[in-house]
Design an enzyme around this catalytic site. Sequence first.
Site, PDB file in Angstrom:
ATOM      1  N   ARG A 102      46.649  44.409  44.767  1.00  0.00           N
ATOM      2  CA  ARG A 102      45.904  45.655  44.776  1.00  0.00           C
ATOM      3  C   ARG A 102      45.504  46.051  46.190  1.00  0.00           C
ATOM      4  O   ARG A 102      44.915  45.263  46.923  1.00  0.00           O
ATOM      5  CB  ARG A 102      44.652  45.535  43.902  1.00  0.00           C
ATOM      6  CG  ARG A 102      43.895  46.859  43.764  1.00  0.00           C
ATOM      7  CD  ARG A 102      42.804  46.787  42.724  1.00  0.00           C
ATOM      8  NE  ARG A 102      41.687  45.950  43.132  1.00  0.00           N
ATOM      9  CZ  ARG A 102      40.507  45.948  42.520  1.00  0.00           C
ATOM     10  NH1 ARG A 102      40.322  46.708  41.455  1.00  0.00           N
ATOM     11  NH2 ARG A 102      39.545  45.157  42.935  1.00  0.00           N
ATOM     12  N   THR A 106      42.854  51.943  48.164  1.00  0.00           N
ATOM     13  CA  THR A 106      43.232  52.904  47.125  1.00  0.00           C
ATOM     14  C   THR A 106      43.040  52.355  45.717  1.00  0.00           C
ATOM     15  O   THR A 106      43.020  53.118  44.750  1.00  0.00           O
ATOM     16  CB  THR A 106      44.709  53.305  47.280  1.00  0.00           C
ATOM     17  OG1 THR A 106      45.546  52.157  47.023  1.00  0.00           O
ATOM     18  CG2 THR A 106      44.982  53.824  48.680  1.00  0.00           C
ATOM     19  N   ASP A 198      36.761  37.259  41.052  1.00  0.00           N
ATOM     20  CA  ASP A 198      38.193  37.308  41.308  1.00  0.00           C
ATOM     21  C   ASP A 198      38.854  36.172  40.533  1.00  0.00           C
ATOM     22  O   ASP A 198      38.753  35.004  40.913  1.00  0.00           O
ATOM     23  CB  ASP A 198      38.469  37.176  42.814  1.00  0.00           C
ATOM     24  CG  ASP A 198      39.938  37.420  43.149  1.00  0.00           C
ATOM     25  OD1 ASP A 198      40.801  36.742  42.557  1.00  0.00           O
ATOM     26  OD2 ASP A 198      40.209  38.279  44.005  1.00  0.00           O
ATOM     27  N   ASP A 201      41.395  33.836  42.477  1.00  0.00           N
ATOM     28  CA  ASP A 201      40.752  32.879  43.369  1.00  0.00           C
ATOM     29  C   ASP A 201      40.111  31.739  42.590  1.00  0.00           C
ATOM     30  O   ASP A 201      40.156  30.576  43.002  1.00  0.00           O
ATOM     31  CB  ASP A 201      39.685  33.577  44.211  1.00  0.00           C
ATOM     32  CG  ASP A 201      40.289  34.365  45.371  1.00  0.00           C
ATOM     33  OD1 ASP A 201      41.440  34.065  45.748  1.00  0.00           O
ATOM     34  OD2 ASP A 201      39.622  35.273  45.880  1.00  0.00           O
TER      35      ASP A 201
END
Length: 212
Positions: A102, A106, A198, A201
């Site tokens: 990602r 944006t 996340d 992670d």
Amino acid sequence: MATVLNHPLVGHKMAILRDKNTGTKQFRETVSEISMLVCYEATRDLPTEKVGIETPICKTECDVLAGKKMAVVPILRAGLGMVDGVLAMVPAAKIGHIGLYRNEETLEPVEYFCKLPADIGDREVFLVDPMLATGGSACDAIRQLKEHGAKHIRFLCIVAAPVGIERVEQAHPDVPVYAAVVDEGLNENGYIVPGLGDCGDRIFGTKYNEIV
């Protein structure tokens, strides 16, 4: 509408995933366990056929899967954490990979890898990614699968945001979405709230910054 699991086991396991103090090993194992439960629901309507077998007591007929070929396609890298759980339910499935990351400005996906079984068009495809946030990565991965000939696709995730579900349903109304839970929404950084941070992670034990 998305199919959302509503089960005490899912709620309990989600509490483990959400806890920022959960270690990598337990987090990874719990992701796999929830993936099994989501896959169980996503395979509820697979076609079956009757076969004759003989039990230790007598002859009988049983329902077995009707020869449908399947494929599991994780969106790299976090989707890899769901693969073992799905394969525990459908061990004969082939595995493909779609690489996306990602763009943090944006929030849109950037493609970097795609490798799929040659006969992907003949298979029931389970596209897996733990987080369905904006829906950008899911929609792009579905587009790639269709461009390679896939006709029967199901998207499996653990945590979804309403905006992500809506985006997938609008862009690909033929692709059902299966989620363990649907959260409140997204914060200003595009992370699911309350979410679990996340996921990639936390699965792989790489850097983990608390998302505020």
